[in-house]
Design a protein around this motif. Structure first.
Motif, mmCIF file in Angstrom:
data_model
loop_
_atom_site.group_PDB
_atom_site.id
_atom_site.type_symbol
_atom_site.label_atom_id
_atom_site.label_comp_id
_atom_site.label_asym_id
_atom_site.label_seq_id
_atom_site.Cartn_x
_atom_site.Cartn_y
_atom_site.Cartn_z
ATOM 1 N N VAL A 24 101.753 -7.036 91.914
ATOM 2 C CA VAL A 24 102.659 -8.177 92.094
ATOM 3 C C VAL A 24 102.046 -9.192 93.055
ATOM 4 O O VAL A 24 102.135 -10.412 92.836
ATOM 5 C CB VAL A 24 104.036 -7.700 92.587
ATOM 6 C CG1 VAL A 24 104.897 -8.889 93.035
ATOM 7 C CG2 VAL A 24 104.747 -6.924 91.482
ATOM 8 N N ALA A 25 101.390 -8.723 94.103
ATOM 9 C CA ALA A 25 100.752 -9.635 95.059
ATOM 10 C C ALA A 25 99.700 -10.499 94.368
ATOM 11 O O ALA A 25 99.568 -11.698 94.667
ATOM 12 C CB ALA A 25 100.121 -8.849 96.203
ATOM 13 N N ASP A 26 98.940 -9.910 93.437
ATOM 14 C CA ASP A 26 97.944 -10.682 92.700
ATOM 15 C C ASP A 26 98.607 -11.768 91.854
ATOM 16 O O ASP A 26 98.098 -12.887 91.750
ATOM 17 C CB ASP A 26 97.111 -9.766 91.800
ATOM 18 C CG ASP A 26 96.123 -8.918 92.576
ATOM 19 O OD1 ASP A 26 95.666 -9.378 93.639
ATOM 20 O OD2 ASP A 26 95.807 -7.808 92.123
ATOM 21 N N VAL A 27 99.729 -11.449 91.244
ATOM 22 C CA VAL A 27 100.454 -12.442 90.444
ATOM 23 C C VAL A 27 100.967 -13.569 91.344
ATOM 24 O O VAL A 27 100.814 -14.764 91.042
ATOM 25 C CB VAL A 27 101.616 -11.797 89.677
ATOM 26 C CG1 VAL A 27 102.477 -12.857 88.998
ATOM 27 C CG2 VAL A 27 101.095 -10.798 88.636
ATOM 28 N N VAL A 32 98.350 -21.588 90.273
ATOM 29 C CA VAL A 32 99.501 -22.269 89.665
ATOM 30 C C VAL A 32 100.755 -21.555 90.163
ATOM 31 O O VAL A 32 100.894 -20.338 89.998
ATOM 32 C CB VAL A 32 99.435 -22.225 88.121
ATOM 33 C CG1 VAL A 32 100.750 -22.688 87.504
ATOM 34 C CG2 VAL A 32 98.286 -23.084 87.616
ATOM 35 N N ARG A 33 101.692 -22.269 90.746
ATOM 36 C CA ARG A 33 102.859 -21.655 91.387
ATOM 37 C C ARG A 33 104.115 -21.677 90.515
ATOM 38 O O ARG A 33 105.087 -20.992 90.828
ATOM 39 C CB ARG A 33 103.161 -22.392 92.701
ATOM 40 C CG ARG A 33 101.962 -22.583 93.606
ATOM 41 C CD ARG A 33 101.509 -21.306 94.248
ATOM 42 N NE ARG A 33 102.488 -20.784 95.187
ATOM 43 C CZ ARG A 33 102.416 -19.588 95.763
ATOM 44 N NH1 ARG A 33 101.410 -18.773 95.451
ATOM 45 N NH2 ARG A 33 103.337 -19.188 96.620
ATOM 46 N N ASP A 34 104.094 -22.460 89.440
ATOM 47 C CA ASP A 34 105.297 -22.665 88.636
ATOM 48 C C ASP A 34 105.410 -21.578 87.570
ATOM 49 O O ASP A 34 105.045 -21.771 86.405
ATOM 50 C CB ASP A 34 105.257 -24.056 87.997
ATOM 51 C CG ASP A 34 106.575 -24.413 87.309
ATOM 52 O OD1 ASP A 34 107.536 -23.630 87.404
ATOM 53 O OD2 ASP A 34 106.624 -25.480 86.662
ATOM 54 N N PHE A 35 105.908 -20.424 87.971
ATOM 55 C CA PHE A 35 106.065 -19.313 87.028
ATOM 56 C C PHE A 35 107.203 -18.411 87.481
ATOM 57 O O PHE A 35 107.688 -18.495 88.615
ATOM 58 C CB PHE A 35 104.766 -18.502 86.923
ATOM 59 C CG PHE A 35 104.356 -17.813 88.196
ATOM 60 C CD1 PHE A 35 104.889 -16.576 88.556
ATOM 61 C CD2 PHE A 35 103.429 -18.396 89.049
ATOM 62 C CE1 PHE A 35 104.523 -15.943 89.736
ATOM 63 C CE2 PHE A 35 103.046 -17.773 90.229
ATOM 64 C CZ PHE A 35 103.598 -16.546 90.570
ATOM 65 N N ALA A 60 111.826 -15.625 95.136
ATOM 66 C CA ALA A 60 112.765 -16.111 94.119
ATOM 67 C C ALA A 60 112.141 -16.200 92.734
ATOM 68 O O ALA A 60 112.865 -16.265 91.734
ATOM 69 C CB ALA A 60 113.297 -17.489 94.529
ATOM 70 N N ARG A 61 110.810 -16.186 92.651
ATOM 71 C CA ARG A 61 110.159 -16.248 91.338
ATOM 72 C C ARG A 61 110.154 -14.908 90.624
ATOM 73 O O ARG A 61 109.825 -14.830 89.439
ATOM 74 C CB ARG A 61 108.718 -16.740 91.499
ATOM 75 C CG ARG A 61 108.602 -18.176 91.970
ATOM 76 C CD ARG A 61 107.162 -18.522 92.288
ATOM 77 N NE ARG A 61 106.655 -17.713 93.402
ATOM 78 C CZ ARG A 61 105.382 -17.702 93.803
ATOM 79 N NH1 ARG A 61 104.501 -18.459 93.186
ATOM 80 N NH2 ARG A 61 105.010 -16.951 94.825
ATOM 81 N N VAL A 62 110.515 -13.841 91.337
ATOM 82 C CA VAL A 62 110.488 -12.487 90.769
ATOM 83 C C VAL A 62 111.897 -12.078 90.371
ATOM 84 O O VAL A 62 112.839 -12.200 91.157
ATOM 85 C CB VAL A 62 109.913 -11.479 91.784
ATOM 86 C CG1 VAL A 62 109.850 -10.082 91.168
ATOM 87 C CG2 VAL A 62 108.530 -11.927 92.251
#
Length: 345
Positions: A24-27, A32-35, A60-62
């Motif tokens: 998850v840290a790698d993701v 690019v931050r918009d995911f 919040a992205r997870v």
């Protein structure tokens, strides 16, 4: 209303507590931050479910979802049904999505105007001592598959872009968000079956050899398991793979091209089966049953005894595989060079 993210990353999670936080840290470290990252817990029993909730609370992205154990295909389908991004991709719970992966993939689809993109990857496998060993494979040349590509160009694209996994690819949600994984594929090959259906849609796809993903086959994992029973179970998925491959060949090829392109794709399937059976040291009785099954699966599809000849110009080893299969001498495959075995010693 909350704005939809640019990319959805779907990560199935099953008993991955030792590796999940790093994956998850790698993701989250993407340029690019918009995911959004969808963690789909597939009935874990080692605390992974709680870790998914913890990681979702911290960023919040997870987003975390939970389901009873149903396999990787059902977990990925759960993510496909809940994703909100304009593009989607996948990541395994113990792999590495390299920092510029999304940037590279998005640049490819934007600059080349395609519905999807593929990139290179690094493959590692644990040896008997548990040490990761890289299994090198030469990257192909950059390619673009377009709406007016020929069957010959389709085959060249597949050969240059390598085995058709899903974690080194980016797909348009508008075009392919309705595709689903076959939940019956619980012992491997699910990526190949999914992508065969994808190619049957005649997508436009860009391929770049840039490495964006690191996949580790751990000892005992579905992809690395060489137990004869596991290999036999994996081969039960071959009929679905073959059906999808032939549909894709028919979608791309003229009548004149179909024979040679299909021979090459058959060689791919047969080589996979031979490789799996050799590495598992499958007992003769089980091997005979597996070969009877494979002959029966391929029998309804067109072929000639000399179809290996058309493959010879593309790949000598695949041509040898097809020749051995057509002449019922597949047992001789064990005498062909096995580079992986040497590396893993």
């Amino acid at each position: 209303m909350e704005r939809a993210p640019l990319v959805s990353i779907i990560m199935p999670v099953y008993n991955a507590a030792p590796f999940l936080r790093s994956a998850v840290a790698d993701v989250l470290g993407q340029t690019v931050r918009d995911f959004e990252l969808l963690l789909i817990d597939d009935g874990s029993t080692d605390g992974s479910a709680e870790l998914c909730r913890e990681l979702a609370a911290a960023d919040a992205r997870v987003r975390a979802y939970h389901q009873p154990n149903a396999g990787i295909c059902a977990a990925r389908n759960c993510g496909l049904e809940r994703m909100r991004g304009r593009w989607f991709t996948f990541c395994d719970d113990d792999d590495r999505l390299l920092p510029t992966a999304l940037e590279t993939l998005l640049t490819a689809v934007r600059e080349q105007g395609t519905d999807a993109a593929r990139t290179g990857y690094r493959l590692l496998r644990q040896n008997a001592a548990g040490k990761p060993v890289e299994l090198p494979h030469p990257p192909g040349r950059a390619r673009r598959l377009s709406a007016d590509s020929t069957g010959t160009e389709y085959l060249a694209f597949l050969q240059d872009s390598g085995p058709q996994f899903v974690w080194n690819a980016l797909y348009s949600t508008e075009k392919f968000g309705s595709l689903r994984f076959d939940p019956n594929c619980r012992n491997g090959l699910e990526d190949f079956v999914f992508n065969a259906a994808f190619y049957a849609c005649r997508p436009t796809v860009a391929y770049l050899p840039d490495v964006t993903y690191e996949h580790l086959e751990r000892r005992g994992s579905t992809s690395a398991c060489a137990d004869p029973a596991a290999v036999l179970a994996r081969l039960q998925t071959v009929p679905r793979w073959v059906e999808g491959e032939y549909a894709a060949v028919c979608a791309w090829c003229s009548d004149r091209e179909r024979g040679s392109v299909w021979a090459s794709r058959c060689a791919e399937v047969i080589a996979f089966a031979m490789h799996q059976m050799r590495d598992s040291r499958m007992p003769p009785g089980q091997a005979r049953a597996a070969w009877r099954m494979l002959y029966a699966v391929l029998a309804p599809y067109p072929y000639t005894v000399l179809d290996f000849w058309s493959v010879l110009r593309q790949n000598k080893k695949k041509a040898a595989v097809l020749l051995l299969f057509r002449t019922h001498l597949q047992g001789l495959y064990g005498f062909l060079p096995n580079r992986e075995e040497k590396l893993l010693r």
